[in-house]
Motif scaffolding. Sequence first.
Motif, short mmCIF file in Angstrom:
data_model
loop_
_atom_site.label_atom_id
_atom_site.label_comp_id
_atom_site.label_asym_id
_atom_site.label_seq_id
_atom_site.Cartn_x
_atom_site.Cartn_y
_atom_site.Cartn_z
N GLU A 149 0.81 -1.21 0.00
CA GLU A 149 0.00 0.00 0.00
C GLU A 149 0.85 1.27 0.00
O GLU A 149 0.34 2.36 -0.25
CB GLU A 149 -0.92 0.01 1.22
N GLN A 150 2.14 1.13 0.30
CA GLN A 150 3.03 2.29 0.35
C GLN A 150 4.42 1.83 -0.09
O GLN A 150 5.28 1.53 0.73
CB GLN A 150 3.06 2.90 1.76
N LEU A 151 4.65 1.81 -1.38
CA LEU A 151 5.87 1.26 -1.95
C LEU A 151 7.02 2.26 -1.89
O LEU A 151 6.84 3.45 -2.16
CB LEU A 151 5.62 0.86 -3.41
N ASN A 152 8.19 1.75 -1.57
CA ASN A 152 9.39 2.59 -1.53
C ASN A 152 10.17 2.49 -2.84
O ASN A 152 11.37 2.19 -2.85
CB ASN A 152 10.28 2.19 -0.35
N PHE A 153 9.46 2.74 -3.93
CA PHE A 153 10.07 2.75 -5.25
C PHE A 153 9.69 4.05 -5.95
O PHE A 153 8.61 4.61 -5.68
CB PHE A 153 9.61 1.55 -6.09
N GLU A 169 -11.34 1.72 -11.77
CA GLU A 169 -11.42 2.84 -10.83
C GLU A 169 -10.05 3.42 -10.51
O GLU A 169 -9.92 4.61 -10.26
CB GLU A 169 -12.11 2.39 -9.54
N ALA A 170 -9.02 2.55 -10.52
CA ALA A 170 -7.66 3.00 -10.23
C ALA A 170 -6.99 3.64 -11.44
O ALA A 170 -5.86 4.12 -11.34
CB ALA A 170 -6.81 1.84 -9.72
N GLY A 171 -7.66 3.62 -12.60
CA GLY A 171 -7.13 4.29 -13.78
C GLY A 171 -6.55 3.39 -14.84
O GLY A 171 -6.04 3.88 -15.86
N TYR A 172 -6.63 2.07 -14.66
CA TYR A 172 -6.07 1.15 -15.66
C TYR A 172 -6.98 1.09 -16.89
O TYR A 172 -8.21 1.19 -16.78
CB TYR A 172 -5.88 -0.24 -15.07
N GLN A 173 -6.37 0.90 -18.03
CA GLN A 173 -7.10 0.80 -19.29
C GLN A 173 -6.97 -0.60 -19.88
O GLN A 173 -6.14 -1.38 -19.45
CB GLN A 173 -6.57 1.85 -20.28
N ARG A 174 -7.82 -0.88 -20.86
CA ARG A 174 -7.81 -2.18 -21.55
C ARG A 174 -7.82 -3.34 -20.55
O ARG A 174 -7.10 -4.33 -20.69
CB ARG A 174 -6.61 -2.29 -22.48
N VAL A 175 -8.64 -3.22 -19.54
CA VAL A 175 -8.70 -4.24 -18.49
C VAL A 175 -9.35 -5.50 -19.05
O VAL A 175 -10.37 -5.44 -19.74
CB VAL A 175 -9.48 -3.72 -17.27
N GLN A 176 -8.77 -6.63 -18.75
CA GLN A 176 -9.30 -7.92 -19.19
C GLN A 176 -9.04 -8.98 -18.12
O GLN A 176 -8.26 -8.77 -17.19
CB GLN A 176 -8.66 -8.34 -20.51
N GLU A 177 -9.71 -10.10 -18.26
CA GLU A 177 -9.51 -11.21 -17.32
C GLU A 177 -9.65 -12.53 -18.07
O GLU A 177 -10.36 -12.64 -19.07
CB GLU A 177 -10.50 -11.13 -16.15
N GLU A 231 -10.67 -2.21 0.31
CA GLU A 231 -10.04 -0.89 0.39
C GLU A 231 -8.53 -0.98 0.28
O GLU A 231 -7.88 -0.12 -0.32
CB GLU A 231 -10.44 -0.18 1.69
N ALA A 232 -7.94 -2.03 0.87
CA ALA A 232 -6.50 -2.23 0.73
C ALA A 232 -6.13 -2.52 -0.73
O ALA A 232 -5.10 -2.05 -1.23
CB ALA A 232 -6.03 -3.36 1.63
N ILE A 233 -6.96 -3.29 -1.43
CA ILE A 233 -6.71 -3.56 -2.85
C ILE A 233 -6.69 -2.26 -3.63
O ILE A 233 -5.83 -2.04 -4.50
CB ILE A 233 -7.77 -4.52 -3.42
N ARG A 234 -7.62 -1.37 -3.33
CA ARG A 234 -7.66 -0.09 -4.03
C ARG A 234 -6.35 0.69 -3.83
O ARG A 234 -5.79 1.25 -4.78
CB ARG A 234 -8.84 0.74 -3.54
N LYS A 235 -5.84 0.68 -2.62
CA LYS A 235 -4.59 1.39 -2.34
C LYS A 235 -3.42 0.73 -3.07
O LYS A 235 -2.55 1.41 -3.62
CB LYS A 235 -4.32 1.40 -0.83
N VAL A 236 -3.40 -0.58 -3.09
CA VAL A 236 -2.33 -1.31 -3.77
C VAL A 236 -2.35 -1.00 -5.26
O VAL A 236 -1.31 -0.76 -5.88
CB VAL A 236 -2.45 -2.82 -3.52
N LEU A 237 -3.54 -1.00 -5.85
CA LEU A 237 -3.65 -0.73 -7.28
C LEU A 237 -3.19 0.69 -7.62
O LEU A 237 -2.55 0.92 -8.66
CB LEU A 237 -5.09 -0.96 -7.75
N ARG A 238 -3.49 1.64 -6.74
CA ARG A 238 -3.04 3.01 -6.99
C ARG A 238 -1.53 3.13 -6.89
O ARG A 238 -0.88 3.82 -7.68
CB ARG A 238 -3.73 3.98 -6.01
#
Length: 350
Positions: free
Chosen positions: A231-235, A320-328, A255-262
């Motif tokens: 959720e808070q990367l040091n990169f 919601e996190a801003g990714y495009q061309r999302v697929q699964e 909610e943690a997933i949302r933070k990770v994706l951002r």
Amino acid sequence: MRKVDFPRKNEAYFDFVVSLKAAVGQHSYGKLQGEYQKQIAGEAEPKRRNPDEIREVVGGWLPYKFNRAVARKAQEMMWSGVIQAYQPYEQELIEWLNTMHPEAGSTLELDPDLELPDYFAKTEFHIQPGGYYAHGDMSGIQFEKGGNLYFRKTTSEFRVQRELAKKMPPGNYQRILDLGCTDGASSIGFKLTYPEAEVHGIDLSAPQLKLSYQQSIEYNAPCHFHQMNAEQLNFPDNHFEAVVCYILFHELPAEAIRKVLREAMRVLKPGGIMYSGDVTPFRENEEFRSFISASEVENNGEPYWREILERTYMPTLFEEAGYQRVQEFGVAASKVSPKFPWVTLGYKPE
């Protein structure tokens, strides 16, 4: 992982637990499912039921109660057998885990001051006693062995992780970040598949990372491991061509997933990919399989299992996190579960 020659009594115990798990699974998807189909066969308008609705039909059956009780007991037996089997070898293994090999190319950075989120620190995932770290340095080794038994010894040589890596879109992957790498299997799998890439693996658990480091050396797959919260990367910004994770998101609250994706979006280069392989969502399974799977919440220490696999549509979180061309799509790299691992893929805008 470093080989331990267990006495026959331990290996026999492991074989029994694996066989018991297999028998419980066959009973679930054979006799129980068959009886359920008989119960609903006369419906004029068949409908897909959710796990709670199916429980109303079968929840009172003694065979169902017995099946779920044995499933829970088999998981408890698995952990008690693993912990006991390793006890005579702890001193040797802890020494191995803490030996550094600067010449090998792998690195390990631990952060003893890292604050662990409550959803991690207060949960015994997979009902592993003490969770991912409470047994000290042995926690990672216990987790790795338990995972192998849980998947009925079908996960050797990082086969599933390598199949997952092969399904990534073609690209020039110079840097890959692996979130929640646990025992290093996913990081190593991606490194073996993309040997020219610089692979970084992060996890909250120091014992897991120590094992990751040693395994990367044993498999000649140099990786860089860091104790870090996803959720808070040091990169820095725009640093990786790919951020990946394997069976991580179903163990996080939404909610943690949302933070990770951002955060993943931030560290990705424009055009880079977020690539998650996880458990197949309920909507992609036959309804009775999803019903049995739902009991993982109680039987296997998976508090966010149903929230993520049944009630959350992962592509929406990506968008919601801003990714495009999302697929699964499903990779179908394991005999244990159809379509597993299930991939969600999104691109950072150019």
